[in-house]
Scaffold this motif. Structure first.
Motif, PDB file in Angstrom:
ATOM      1  N   ARG A 239       0.806  -1.227   0.000  1.00 11.11           N
ATOM      2  CA  ARG A 239       0.000   0.000   0.000  1.00 11.11           C
ATOM      3  C   ARG A 239       0.836   1.272   0.000  1.00 11.11           C
ATOM      4  NH1 ARG A 239      -2.411   1.032   4.278  1.00 11.11           N
ATOM      5  NH2 ARG A 239      -3.746   2.634   3.381  1.00 11.11           N
ATOM      6  N   TRP A 240       2.097   1.177   0.431  1.00  4.91           N
ATOM      7  CA  TRP A 240       2.941   2.371   0.427  1.00  4.91           C
ATOM      8  C   TRP A 240       3.146   2.925  -0.978  1.00  4.91           C
ATOM      9  CZ3 TRP A 240       7.279   2.498  -2.527  1.00  4.91           C
ATOM     10  CH2 TRP A 240       7.803   1.264  -2.955  1.00  4.91           C
ATOM     11  N   LEU A 241       3.109   2.032  -1.968  1.00  3.77           N
ATOM     12  CA  LEU A 241       3.439   2.457  -3.324  1.00  3.77           C
ATOM     13  C   LEU A 241       2.333   3.328  -3.928  1.00  3.77           C
ATOM     14  CD1 LEU A 241       5.259   0.088  -5.813  1.00  3.77           C
ATOM     15  CD2 LEU A 241       3.971   2.068  -6.531  1.00  3.77           C
ATOM     16  N   PRO A 242       1.072   2.908  -3.916  1.00  2.00           N
ATOM     17  CA  PRO A 242       0.016   3.826  -4.390  1.00  2.00           C
ATOM     18  C   PRO A 242      -0.079   5.088  -3.537  1.00  2.00           C
ATOM     19  CG  PRO A 242      -0.791   1.563  -4.314  1.00  2.00           C
ATOM     20  CD  PRO A 242       0.522   1.558  -3.617  1.00  2.00           C
ATOM     21  N   ALA A 243       0.195   4.960  -2.226  1.00  4.26           N
ATOM     22  CA  ALA A 243       0.124   6.134  -1.349  1.00  4.26           C
ATOM     23  C   ALA A 243       1.165   7.177  -1.726  1.00  4.26           C
ATOM     24  CB  ALA A 243       0.322   5.713   0.112  1.00  4.26           C
ATOM     25  N   ALA A 244       2.307   6.716  -2.239  1.00  2.48           N
ATOM     26  CA  ALA A 244       3.393   7.636  -2.594  1.00  2.48           C
ATOM     27  C   ALA A 244       3.124   8.402  -3.883  1.00  2.48           C
ATOM     28  CB  ALA A 244       4.709   6.859  -2.720  1.00  2.48           C
ATOM     29  N   MET A 245       2.001   8.123  -4.553  1.00  7.40           N
ATOM     30  CA  MET A 245       1.698   8.801  -5.812  1.00  7.40           C
ATOM     31  C   MET A 245       1.281  10.256  -5.614  1.00  7.40           C
ATOM     32  SD  MET A 245       2.499   6.821  -8.221  1.00  7.40           S
ATOM     33  CE  MET A 245       3.841   6.427  -7.102  1.00  7.40           C
ATOM     34  N   VAL A 246       1.218  10.709  -4.356  1.00  5.98           N
ATOM     35  CA  VAL A 246       0.944  12.129  -4.103  1.00  5.98           C
ATOM     36  C   VAL A 246       2.149  12.984  -4.474  1.00  5.98           C
ATOM     37  CG1 VAL A 246      -0.701  11.660  -2.260  1.00  5.98           C
ATOM     38  CG2 VAL A 246       1.740  11.894  -1.705  1.00  5.98           C
ATOM     39  N   ALA A 247       3.297  12.363  -4.685  1.00  4.19           N
ATOM     40  CA  ALA A 247       4.529  13.088  -5.000  1.00  4.19           C
ATOM     41  C   ALA A 247       4.489  13.625  -6.423  1.00  4.19           C
ATOM     42  CB  ALA A 247       5.731  12.161  -4.819  1.00  4.19           C
ATOM     43  N   PRO A 248       5.338  14.618  -6.738  1.00  2.79           N
ATOM     44  CA  PRO A 248       5.449  15.089  -8.131  1.00  2.79           C
ATOM     45  C   PRO A 248       5.859  13.948  -9.061  1.00  2.79           C
ATOM     46  CG  PRO A 248       6.588  16.584  -6.624  1.00  2.79           C
ATOM     47  CD  PRO A 248       6.197  15.385  -5.825  1.00  2.79           C
ATOM     48  N   THR A 249       5.524  14.071 -10.331  1.00  2.42           N
ATOM     49  CA  THR A 249       5.779  12.997 -11.294  1.00  2.42           C
ATOM     50  C   THR A 249       7.249  12.581 -11.376  1.00  2.42           C
ATOM     51  OG1 THR A 249       3.851  13.634 -12.590  1.00  2.42           O
ATOM     52  CG2 THR A 249       5.513  12.304 -13.701  1.00  2.42           C
ATOM     53  N   PRO A 250       8.235  13.496 -11.342  1.00  4.17           N
ATOM     54  CA  PRO A 250       9.623  13.023 -11.353  1.00  4.17           C
ATOM     55  C   PRO A 250       9.946  12.108 -10.176  1.00  4.17           C
ATOM     56  CG  PRO A 250       9.550  15.369 -11.852  1.00  4.17           C
ATOM     57  CD  PRO A 250       8.166  14.966 -11.427  1.00  4.17           C
ATOM     58  N   VAL A 251       9.313  12.362  -9.033  1.00  5.42           N
ATOM     59  CA  VAL A 251       9.520  11.496  -7.864  1.00  5.42           C
ATOM     60  C   VAL A 251       8.867  10.139  -8.108  1.00  5.42           C
ATOM     61  CG1 VAL A 251       9.093  11.217  -5.393  1.00  5.42           C
ATOM     62  CG2 VAL A 251       9.638  13.477  -6.327  1.00  5.42           C
ATOM     63  N   SER A 252       7.674  10.152  -8.702  1.00  9.74           N
ATOM     64  CA  SER A 252       7.017   8.882  -9.031  1.00  9.74           C
ATOM     65  C   SER A 252       7.894   8.061  -9.963  1.00  9.74           C
ATOM     66  CB  SER A 252       5.659   9.152  -9.700  1.00  9.74           C
ATOM     67  OG  SER A 252       4.808   9.882  -8.842  1.00  9.74           O
ATOM     68  N   ALA A 253       8.505   8.726 -10.935  1.00  7.12           N
ATOM     69  CA  ALA A 253       9.414   8.039 -11.848  1.00  7.12           C
ATOM     70  C   ALA A 253      10.614   7.483 -11.092  1.00  7.12           C
ATOM     71  CB  ALA A 253       9.871   9.002 -12.942  1.00  7.12           C
ATOM     72  N   MET A 306      -7.048  -2.162 -13.343  1.00  4.43           N
ATOM     73  CA  MET A 306      -8.106  -2.035 -14.347  1.00  4.43           C
ATOM     74  C   MET A 306      -9.222  -1.106 -13.889  1.00  4.43           C
ATOM     75  SD  MET A 306      -8.414  -5.953 -15.744  1.00  4.43           S
ATOM     76  CE  MET A 306      -9.688  -5.553 -16.928  1.00  4.43           C
ATOM     77  N   ARG A 307      -9.377  -0.951 -12.575  1.00  2.00           N
ATOM     78  CA  ARG A 307     -10.487  -0.153 -12.026  1.00  2.00           C
ATOM     79  C   ARG A 307     -10.108   1.302 -11.785  1.00  2.00           C
ATOM     80  NH1 ARG A 307     -12.509  -3.077  -6.801  1.00  2.00           N
ATOM     81  NH2 ARG A 307     -13.997  -1.347  -6.938  1.00  2.00           N
ATOM     82  N   GLN A 308      -8.835   1.651 -11.954  1.00  2.00           N
ATOM     83  CA  GLN A 308      -8.381   3.007 -11.638  1.00  2.00           C
ATOM     84  C   GLN A 308      -8.584   3.963 -12.809  1.00  2.00           C
ATOM     85  OE1 GLN A 308      -7.377   3.622  -8.442  1.00  2.00           O
ATOM     86  NE2 GLN A 308      -7.887   1.446  -8.184  1.00  2.00           N
ATOM     87  N   ASP A 309      -9.205   5.089 -12.534  1.00  2.06           N
ATOM     88  CA  ASP A 309      -9.358   6.118 -13.563  1.00  2.06           C
ATOM     89  C   ASP A 309      -8.224   7.130 -13.486  1.00  2.06           C
ATOM     90  OD1 ASP A 309     -10.680   7.410 -15.718  1.00  2.06           O
ATOM     91  OD2 ASP A 309     -11.487   8.888 -14.314  1.00  2.06           O
ATOM     92  N   ASN A 310      -7.665   7.324 -12.286  1.00  2.85           N
ATOM     93  CA  ASN A 310      -6.508   8.191 -12.134  1.00  2.85           C
ATOM     94  C   ASN A 310      -5.297   7.524 -12.785  1.00  2.85           C
ATOM     95  OD1 ASN A 310      -3.914   9.026 -10.558  1.00  2.85           O
ATOM     96  ND2 ASN A 310      -5.382  10.660 -10.117  1.00  2.85           N
ATOM     97  N   LEU A 311      -4.634   8.212 -13.711  1.00  5.70           N
ATOM     98  CA  LEU A 311      -3.575   7.600 -14.504  1.00  5.70           C
ATOM     99  C   LEU A 311      -2.399   7.146 -13.638  1.00  5.70           C
ATOM    100  CD1 LEU A 311      -2.332   6.766 -17.160  1.00  5.70           C
ATOM    101  CD2 LEU A 311      -1.617   9.135 -17.537  1.00  5.70           C
ATOM    102  N   LYS A 312      -1.944   7.999 -12.723  1.00  7.92           N
ATOM    103  CA  LYS A 312      -0.803   7.628 -11.889  1.00  7.92           C
ATOM    104  C   LYS A 312      -1.124   6.448 -10.985  1.00  7.92           C
ATOM    105  CE  LYS A 312       1.942  10.619  -9.983  1.00  7.92           C
ATOM    106  NZ  LYS A 312       2.462  11.782  -9.226  1.00  7.92           N
ATOM    107  N   LYS A 313      -2.349   6.375 -10.486  1.00 10.31           N
ATOM    108  CA  LYS A 313      -2.715   5.231  -9.636  1.00 10.31           C
ATOM    109  C   LYS A 313      -2.770   3.943 -10.457  1.00 10.31           C
ATOM    110  CE  LYS A 313      -5.022   7.244  -5.635  1.00 10.31           C
ATOM    111  NZ  LYS A 313      -6.215   7.195  -4.769  1.00 10.31           N
ATOM    112  N   ARG A 314      -3.270   4.040 -11.686  1.00 11.85           N
ATOM    113  CA  ARG A 314      -3.279   2.853 -12.537  1.00 11.85           C
ATOM    114  C   ARG A 314      -1.847   2.368 -12.784  1.00 11.85           C
ATOM    115  NH1 ARG A 314      -6.936   1.963 -17.918  1.00 11.85           N
ATOM    116  NH2 ARG A 314      -8.510   2.355 -16.313  1.00 11.85           N
ATOM    117  N   LEU A 315      -0.954   3.305 -13.031  1.00 14.80           N
ATOM    118  CA  LEU A 315       0.444   2.942 -13.254  1.00 14.80           C
ATOM    119  C   LEU A 315       1.085   2.408 -11.978  1.00 14.80           C
ATOM    120  CD1 LEU A 315       1.660   5.909 -15.513  1.00 14.80           C
ATOM    121  CD2 LEU A 315       0.883   3.635 -16.207  1.00 14.80           C
ATOM    122  N   ALA A 316       0.662   2.922 -10.826  1.00 14.26           N
ATOM    123  CA  ALA A 316       1.214   2.447  -9.554  1.00 14.26           C
ATOM    124  C   ALA A 316       0.856   0.983  -9.326  1.00 14.26           C
ATOM    125  CB  ALA A 316       0.685   3.306  -8.410  1.00 14.26           C
TER     126      ALA A 316
END
Length: 500
Positions: A239-253, A306-316
């Protein structure tokens, strides 16, 4: 040993240390350049480029037969902060250093376009995180790896909470709590038990446990290791990984491709190959249970994605699934599995960082975060969405992208192990990844008649972002056409690890 060889080895030892020290020196230089953004970013780019050259020189030394080793300090007799060059570590270091350079370029376009606050702090902790990654990559034993593994958690926490709002702080708490708790409750205890049972923590080809240690005890230890390496995001500690998607995109990368999750699966591969060894792994009852747990992570994360509409969460959640592939490959403990896991660690990095780069480009240019909003976007941002399509093919494992090779060897490893149920689960997950990834570029390029008017004006992201996307997506194609260097270094892990 001749004088010239001694001088060469000393030079190599210095270069290993510089891979850790140089990014730390850069953090100070970045701080002094706080009021001069161009200088600050030039320091980041120059340092990352120098790191690429350093790691490549160490790789060249290794291919010529020079394996380097050094010790910083001996904490206890037989327990030291030590570093060495070996195939898996070199592969991880090459990947991480190169992608730091690419992500630094991307960050310049993203952070400036978004007018982000605290950019100096961002680049500083970015550099600290890469220094810890280098420490993990070249660690000669579990003690050294554990020290830098924890430093990586602490150094990336300020990046996760960079936004400073309540949402960022909440995501950061989840990130820190799960990663530190798994390390303390499982990973540290497993390392201490290993020290007591084996008398050493050195990474050793074929493993370190002798026949006096029962397979039952080793099986329990393996469970502690797999659960303790929380950065590998195995279910239920993901769960830490989807939670960390609040970070800016370079951090997500950074989290998904360069540092944190790759540090996790790298550690899994190191433990399976150099602490237990493939021969012992096949004798442990827990290996089978963990194998199916990893497969469950692959399948369940795909369902959630498959259920995520938020792009970063789907990628997470896609990342959680793909990390399960690497853990599964490591637990197969056969030649094809080790080869698949090692190659997928690298190939997934280039594919996933491209997807996050594209997500950030879309956000920067259009402000859109949700997939349902991206109908017809391919006409506005054709380069970005074409890159997204190619990277998606690589994650899925389809030609002409590099993902085909790692998935091919994983299939071979599963067949060699006779795991037919596992084959079914992985096959279903691959089909689901087709649905949740390819649906995005299809929606973007083929909006359908009822989608409304399509914007005819092209509005791609700033040039530094496009350069980064172009480099990373090109790697997805080039590693398909020229996989031999990656294959040879991955195959060297089998040779040194005496894989079965």
């Amino acid at each position: 040993m001749s004088a010239s060889e001694s001088a060469f080895l000393l030079s190599g030892e210095l270069r290993i240390q510089l891979t850790i020290i140089l990014p730390l020196v850069a953090t100070l230089a970045i701080r002094f350049a706080d009021k001069r953004p161009n200088v600050r970013e030039a320091i980041s780019l120059t340092t990352s480029a120098a790191l690429v050259l350093l790691t490549y020189s160490l790789y060249r030394d290794f291919t010529r037969g020079f394996e380097l080793a050094l010790t910083w300090v001996e904490v206890l007799p037989g327990m030291a902060l030590s570093f060495t060059t070996e195939p898996l570590g070199l592969l991880f270091a090459l990947m991480a250093s190169f992608l730091w350079l690419v992500t630094s370029c991307y960050s310049i376009g993203y952070m400036r376009q978004q007018h982000q606050q605290g950019q100096t702090r961002f680049y500083q902790f970015f550099a600290v995180a890469i220094a810890t990654v280098m420490g993990i990559a070249f660690a000669a034993n579990l003690f050294t790896l554990f020290v830098f593994y924890e430093l990586l958690t602490l150094s990336t926490y300020p990046l996760v909470t960079h936004g400073g709002d309540d949402k960022a702080k909440k995501g950061g708490r989840t990130y820190l709590a799960l990663l530190l708790s798994t390390s303390i409750i499982f990973f540290m205890i497993a390392i201490m038990a290993t020290w007591l049972l084996a008398g050493t923590l050195d990474f050793t080809p074929g493993g370190i446990f002798n026949h006096q240690v029962s397979t039952g005890i080793c099986g329990v230890l393996l469970i502690f290791y797999i659960f303790g390496i929380g950065k590998a995001a195995i279910f239920p500690f993901h769960r830490w990984l989807p939670a960390a998607m609040v970070a800016p995109t370079p951090v997500s990368a950074l989290l998904h491709a360069v540092a944190v999750v790759k540090g996790g699966v790298f550690t899994v591969l190191k433990v399976c190959s150099y602490i237990f060894g493939p021969e012992l792994m096949t004798k442990l009852a827990s290996t089978q249970a963990l194998l199916y747990l990893a497969a469950a992570s692959v399948f369940l994360a795909s369902l959630v994605a498959m259920r995520q509409d938020n792009l970063k969460k789907r990628l997470a959640y896609s990342t959680v699934s793909q990390l399960g592939y690497v853990t599964t490959a490591a637990l197969l403990a056969n030649n094809a599995g080790i080869l698949a896991g090692t190659m997928h660690m690298v190939i997934h990095a280039f594919g996933k960082i491209t997807l996050f780069f594209c997500a950030g480009a879309i956000l920067v240019r259009t402000g859109k975060k949700h997939i349902s909003q991206m109908v017809g976007l391919g006409h506005e941002m054709p380069f970005t969405m074409a890159a997204f399509f190619i990277a998606s093919l690589s994650i899925i494992g389809l030609p002409p992208t590099a993902g085909l090779w790692s998935k091919w060897f994983l299939l071979q490893g599963v067949l060699d192990a006779g795991e037919w149920l596992l084959l079914l689960v992985l096959g279903l997950s691959s089909l689901m990844s087709i649905v949740y990834l390819l649906a995005i570029p299809v929606r973007a390029f083929f909006p359908g008649d009822g989608a409304g008017p399509v914007m005819p004006v092209r509005q791609e992201a700033p040039l530094p972002i496009l350069i980064a996307i172009g480099v990373s997506v090109s790697a997805c194609l080039l590693l398909f056409i020229f996989p031999q260097p990656l294959f040879e270094l991955a195959a060297a892990v089998i040779t040194t690890g005496k894989g079965g």
